[in-house]
Design a protein around this motif. Structure first.
Motif, PDB file in Angstrom:
ATOM      1  N   ARG A  18       0.818  -1.197   0.000  1.00 12.52           N
ATOM      2  CA  ARG A  18       0.000   0.000   0.000  1.00 12.52           C
ATOM      3  C   ARG A  18       0.857   1.254   0.000  1.00 12.52           C
ATOM      4  O   ARG A  18       0.575   2.223  -0.692  1.00 12.52           O
ATOM      5  N   PRO A  61     -13.496   2.545  -6.771  1.00 10.46           N
ATOM      6  CA  PRO A  61     -14.396   2.384  -5.630  1.00 10.46           C
ATOM      7  C   PRO A  61     -13.765   2.997  -4.382  1.00 10.46           C
ATOM      8  O   PRO A  61     -12.546   2.943  -4.198  1.00 10.46           O
ATOM      9  N   ARG A  62     -14.599   3.565  -3.526  1.00  7.17           N
ATOM     10  CA  ARG A  62     -14.079   4.190  -2.314  1.00  7.17           C
ATOM     11  C   ARG A  62     -13.222   3.241  -1.487  1.00  7.17           C
ATOM     12  O   ARG A  62     -12.157   3.644  -0.985  1.00  7.17           O
ATOM     13  N   PRO A  63     -13.601   1.951  -1.297  1.00  5.32           N
ATOM     14  CA  PRO A  63     -12.744   1.060  -0.496  1.00  5.32           C
ATOM     15  C   PRO A  63     -11.326   0.924  -1.046  1.00  5.32           C
ATOM     16  O   PRO A  63     -10.385   0.681  -0.285  1.00  5.32           O
ATOM     17  N   LEU A  64     -11.174   1.094  -2.372  1.00  6.27           N
ATOM     18  CA  LEU A  64      -9.841   0.961  -2.951  1.00  6.27           C
ATOM     19  C   LEU A  64      -8.935   2.117  -2.529  1.00  6.27           C
ATOM     20  O   LEU A  64      -7.713   1.956  -2.478  1.00  6.27           O
ATOM     21  N   TYR A  66      -8.550   3.148   0.390  1.00  2.23           N
ATOM     22  CA  TYR A  66      -7.903   2.740   1.637  1.00  2.23           C
ATOM     23  C   TYR A  66      -6.867   1.631   1.425  1.00  2.23           C
ATOM     24  O   TYR A  66      -6.162   1.267   2.365  1.00  2.23           O
ATOM     25  N   HIS A  67      -6.786   1.120   0.210  1.00  7.47           N
ATOM     26  CA  HIS A  67      -5.690   0.200  -0.116  1.00  7.47           C
ATOM     27  C   HIS A  67      -4.378   0.970  -0.201  1.00  7.47           C
ATOM     28  O   HIS A  67      -3.302   0.426   0.082  1.00  7.47           O
ATOM     29  N   SER A  70      -4.445   5.073   4.518  1.00 10.73           N
ATOM     30  CA  SER A  70      -5.342   4.689   5.608  1.00 10.73           C
ATOM     31  C   SER A  70      -6.403   5.744   5.873  1.00 10.73           C
ATOM     32  O   SER A  70      -7.510   5.424   6.327  1.00 10.73           O
ATOM     33  N   ASN A  71      -6.090   7.015   5.590  1.00 20.06           N
ATOM     34  CA  ASN A  71      -7.059   8.092   5.744  1.00 20.06           C
ATOM     35  C   ASN A  71      -6.555   9.317   4.990  1.00 20.06           C
ATOM     36  O   ASN A  71      -5.451   9.317   4.420  1.00 20.06           O
TER      37      ASN A  71
END
Length: 222
Positions: A18, A61-64, A66-67, A70-71
């Protein structure tokens, strides 16, 4: 088989992947996220910029999001790190070809590079400073002062020490304090010219006799 499925990548932790963006696709997406977040923060401010707005603009996508980060605070810190790294790289490229320059010529170049970097990032930095992000902004200023002062202390000052009639003591501490002050001067008084900044730096470093300074009015605040 694609590179990200190769054996070496499987031995690397998810955190490392990441943070570095190990494969070509990862590096590209990570760069797009950084560039888009920088654009949104510059135009709309940090409070109006979210993981969702950045992900939507990049087309992931939004979850990606955070890959890679972290914020949003981590992302902002990475952007600030890159500003400092880019500036130091500019100084390193200049210094690699500056062996024949005088103190005066070197000071002109350093201030020009300093001012260019400041002006390129002034709106972005101002957004941080104006939205209650004092801790992040101060961390950025301290990091800039530290990296810049260490570069000058280790790479530039030794070149000119023997040419200076009045060498300064506590070189790093003097440069660090001067850099922090001039950065704030540039931010709060953008009309200050490079020549005026050169005059201030030359006085602080006791090298007025080594540089050419045209007449400047430094009593504008009296």
């Amino acid at each position: 088989m694609m590179a990200e499925n190769s054996a070496p990548a499987q031995n690397v932790s998810p955190e490392k992947q990441r943070s570095t963006g190990m494969n070509g696709r990862g590096i590209s997406t990570r760069t797009k996220i950084i560039e888009e977040a920088r654009r949104q923060i510059t135009e709309n401010g940090l409070k109006a910029t979210t993981a969702a707005t950045v992900a939507a603009a990049v087309g992931i996508p939004r979850p990606l999001f955070y890959h890679y980060f972290s914020n949003l605070d981590e992302l902002a810190e990475k952007m600030l790190d890159e500003i400092v790294n880019s500036f130091i790289r500019r100084l390193e490229r200049w210094h690699a070809h500056s062996s024949n320059e005088s103190i005066d010529e070197s000071l002109d170049t350093i201030i020009a590079l300093w001012r260019t970097t400041h002006d390129e990032n002034s709106v972005f930095a101002a957004q941080l400073a104006s939205e209650g992000n004092t801790a992040m902004y101060m961390s950025f200023m301290i990091q800039t002062g530290d990296r810049f002062a260490r570069f000058l202390t280790e790479s530039v000052v030794p070149t000119f020490t023997n040419r200076m009639e009045k060498p300064i003591s506590h070189v790093y501490e003097t440069l660090f304090s001067l850099i922090i002050g001039v950065n704030e001067l540039m931010r709060t008084h953008p009309d200050f010219s490079n020549e005026e900044i050169k005059h201030i730096v030359a006085q602080a470093l006791r090298i007025e006799d080594e540089v050419n300074i045209s007449h400047t009015d430094l009593h504008r605040f009296d």
